[in-house]
Design a protein around this motif. Structure first.
Motif, PDB file in Angstrom:
ATOM      1  N   ARG A  20     -42.792  32.388  50.731  1.00 56.63           N
ATOM      2  CA  ARG A  20     -42.251  31.838  51.946  1.00 56.63           C
ATOM      3  C   ARG A  20     -43.275  31.486  52.819  1.00 56.63           C
ATOM      4  NH1 ARG A  20     -38.128  31.608  49.547  1.00 56.63           N
ATOM      5  NH2 ARG A  20     -36.131  33.153  49.897  1.00 56.63           N
ATOM      6  N   PRO A  21     -43.886  30.160  52.696  1.00 53.45           N
ATOM      7  CA  PRO A  21     -45.081  29.938  53.593  1.00 53.45           C
ATOM      8  C   PRO A  21     -44.643  29.742  55.018  1.00 53.45           C
ATOM      9  CG  PRO A  21     -44.669  28.379  51.537  1.00 53.45           C
ATOM     10  CD  PRO A  21     -43.449  29.298  51.688  1.00 53.45           C
ATOM     11  N   TYR A  22     -43.727  29.684  55.562  1.00 52.20           N
ATOM     12  CA  TYR A  22     -43.185  29.768  57.047  1.00 52.20           C
ATOM     13  C   TYR A  22     -42.356  30.873  57.391  1.00 52.20           C
ATOM     14  CZ  TYR A  22     -45.043  25.052  56.054  1.00 52.20           C
ATOM     15  OH  TYR A  22     -45.622  23.840  55.656  1.00 52.20           O
ATOM     16  N   GLY A  23     -42.225  31.724  56.178  1.00 51.14           N
ATOM     17  CA  GLY A  23     -41.514  33.075  56.933  1.00 51.14           C
ATOM     18  C   GLY A  23     -40.100  32.621  56.707  1.00 51.14           C
ATOM     19  N   GLN A  24     -39.343  33.632  57.184  1.00 45.92           N
ATOM     20  CA  GLN A  24     -37.808  33.499  57.716  1.00 45.92           C
ATOM     21  C   GLN A  24     -37.624  33.813  59.082  1.00 45.92           C
ATOM     22  OE1 GLN A  24     -35.421  33.316  55.166  1.00 45.92           O
ATOM     23  NE2 GLN A  24     -36.116  34.491  53.442  1.00 45.92           N
ATOM     24  N   GLU A  25     -36.397  33.286  59.389  1.00 49.74           N
ATOM     25  CA  GLU A  25     -35.968  33.326  60.930  1.00 49.74           C
ATOM     26  C   GLU A  25     -35.479  34.497  61.370  1.00 49.74           C
ATOM     27  OE1 GLU A  25     -33.051  30.496  61.616  1.00 49.74           O
ATOM     28  OE2 GLU A  25     -34.311  28.644  61.526  1.00 49.74           O
ATOM     29  N   GLU A  37     -47.517  42.743  44.154  1.00 44.26           N
ATOM     30  CA  GLU A  37     -48.701  42.469  44.856  1.00 44.26           C
ATOM     31  C   GLU A  37     -48.378  41.438  45.931  1.00 44.26           C
ATOM     32  OE1 GLU A  37     -53.066  40.634  43.617  1.00 44.26           O
ATOM     33  OE2 GLU A  37     -51.525  40.797  41.908  1.00 44.26           O
ATOM     34  N   TYR A  38     -48.906  41.637  46.888  1.00 45.83           N
ATOM     35  CA  TYR A  38     -48.387  40.789  48.198  1.00 45.83           C
ATOM     36  C   TYR A  38     -49.481  40.236  49.043  1.00 45.83           C
ATOM     37  CZ  TYR A  38     -43.652  43.610  47.761  1.00 45.83           C
ATOM     38  OH  TYR A  38     -42.972  44.127  47.201  1.00 45.83           O
ATOM     39  N   TRP A  39     -49.184  39.166  49.631  1.00 52.83           N
ATOM     40  CA  TRP A  39     -49.773  38.489  50.636  1.00 52.83           C
ATOM     41  C   TRP A  39     -49.067  38.373  51.741  1.00 52.83           C
ATOM     42  CZ3 TRP A  39     -50.979  37.696  45.442  1.00 52.83           C
ATOM     43  CH2 TRP A  39     -52.076  37.826  45.123  1.00 52.83           C
ATOM     44  N   ILE A  40     -49.397  39.086  52.769  1.00 51.28           N
ATOM     45  CA  ILE A  40     -48.594  38.898  54.336  1.00 51.28           C
ATOM     46  C   ILE A  40     -49.492  38.538  55.245  1.00 51.28           C
ATOM     47  CG2 ILE A  40     -47.162  40.220  55.999  1.00 51.28           C
ATOM     48  CD1 ILE A  40     -46.693  42.290  53.651  1.00 51.28           C
ATOM     49  N   ASN A  41     -49.231  37.323  55.873  1.00 46.70           N
ATOM     50  CA  ASN A  41     -50.219  36.665  56.831  1.00 46.70           C
ATOM     51  C   ASN A  41     -51.730  36.830  56.294  1.00 46.70           C
ATOM     52  OD1 ASN A  41     -48.439  35.825  58.506  1.00 46.70           O
ATOM     53  ND2 ASN A  41     -48.471  37.666  60.016  1.00 46.70           N
ATOM     54  N   ASP A  42     -52.176  36.634  55.134  1.00 48.57           N
ATOM     55  CA  ASP A  42     -53.317  36.668  54.530  1.00 48.57           C
ATOM     56  C   ASP A  42     -54.026  37.863  54.389  1.00 48.57           C
ATOM     57  OD1 ASP A  42     -53.646  33.854  54.525  1.00 48.57           O
ATOM     58  OD2 ASP A  42     -54.120  33.596  56.709  1.00 48.57           O
ATOM     59  N   TYR A  63     -44.907  37.578  47.229  1.00 44.41           N
ATOM     60  CA  TYR A  63     -45.086  38.572  46.449  1.00 44.41           C
ATOM     61  C   TYR A  63     -44.484  38.255  45.003  1.00 44.41           C
ATOM     62  CZ  TYR A  63     -40.172  39.546  47.709  1.00 44.41           C
ATOM     63  OH  TYR A  63     -38.795  39.283  48.095  1.00 44.41           O
ATOM     64  N   TYR A  64     -44.972  39.392  44.087  1.00 49.06           N
ATOM     65  CA  TYR A  64     -44.443  39.116  42.733  1.00 49.06           C
ATOM     66  C   TYR A  64     -45.070  40.768  42.017  1.00 49.06           C
ATOM     67  CZ  TYR A  64     -49.394  37.698  41.571  1.00 49.06           C
ATOM     68  OH  TYR A  64     -50.791  37.668  41.372  1.00 49.06           O
ATOM     69  N   ASN A  65     -44.794  40.889  40.830  1.00 46.40           N
ATOM     70  CA  ASN A  65     -45.308  41.984  40.076  1.00 46.40           C
ATOM     71  C   ASN A  65     -46.233  41.367  38.963  1.00 46.40           C
ATOM     72  OD1 ASN A  65     -46.004  44.336  38.695  1.00 46.40           O
ATOM     73  ND2 ASN A  65     -44.081  44.889  37.990  1.00 46.40           N
TER      74      ASN A  65
END
Length: 260
Positions: A20-25, A37-42, A63-65
């Motif tokens: 989700r490059p722009y996230g959700q509302e 494995e997660y990337w959250i705001n870099d 994210y993914y495994n």
């Protein structure tokens, strides 16, 4: 608060990647049932089952495994005007759950009420269950916060980890770092895994492979020099670990588009 949608024990095959490059509302609650494995705001996290994350609106995440099937429980919800999350509950910061089963049961019952309960009682039942769920998450987050505050090695280990990221070519030894902290190697490894959700050795490998991916996709350095710049003296070892973690060879990674 308005619960929008959700899922319980959702499973995805090994090729699954959610970006989700722009996230959700809206806000998103994730309860991990598998490694992820997660990337959250870099910010990068490698998490074990039993962790939770609340992702804030308009937050970039992916994210993914990396080790196979991905599974989680999830809820999308919206805060109404003037509403806030419970105290001590922060967004975009993973935390360990004391009892994944209880939180998962609450989500399952909440979704049941949303799907099958008559409209006369549905809203009040959903609101009550969701309030209990948030209270459990808040308690777990607060408990984790207290564990970290009580750990006298927390700041030293965070500083050490930052040093590792900027000196990947050096020989990073568990025994040396344990000696610097005046603790045993086994205690050092336990503290490191507890605080960062990943073992020292696996964390170092992933740092090196992550940097290698950047070099492969942003420079023309030969693969051998990329391996050396990431702390590998043996190219075969580098190739093996890169493919194990990324699922492709360094050469194919160089041809691929950068990850979002």
């Amino acid at each position: 608060m308005k619960v929008l949608r959700g899922g319980c024990a959702s499973r995805h095959e090994a090729s699954f990647v959610l970006s989700r490059p722009y996230g959700q509302e809206n806000h998103v609650i994730l309860l991990l049932r598998s490694k992820g494995e997660y990337w959250i705001n870099d910010e990068h996290y490698l998490l074990e089952p039993g962790y939770a994350i609340i992702i804030a609106p308009n937050t970039h995440y992916l994210y993914y495994n990396p080790n196979g099937e991905y599974a989680d429980d999830w809820i999308h919800f919206r805060l109404e005007e003037g509403e806030t999350l419970p105290d001590k509950l922060e967004c975009n910061v993973p935390f360990a759950l004391d009892d994944l089963g209880t939180c998962s049961t609450l989500i399952r019952q909440l979704l049941w009420e949303q799907a099958y309960t008559s409209s006369l009682y549905a809203d009040s039942n959903i609101n009550a269950l969701f309030s209990v769920l948030l209270n459990h998450l808040s308690a777990a987050f607060h408990s984790q916060e207290n564990i970290e505050k009580a750990n006298p090695y927390l700041q030293k280990l965070k500083h050490l980890r930052l040093q590792m990221q900027s000196t990947l070519t050096e020989n990073h030894s568990i025994s040396r770092y344990a000696a610097e902290l005046c603790i045993s190697t086994s205690h050092f490894q336990h503290l490191y895994s507890q605080l960062f959700g990943i073992s020292f050795q696996n964390d170092l490998i992933r740092m090196r492979i992550a940097y290698a991916e950047i070099l492969l996709q942003t420079t023309d350095l030969p693969v051998e020099q990329v391996a050396e710049a990431c702390g590998y003296s043996n190219c075969v070892h580098f190739f093996r670990q890169f493919k194990q973690i990324k699922g492709i060879t360094p050469a194919k990674c160089r041809k691929a588009k950068p990850s979002p």
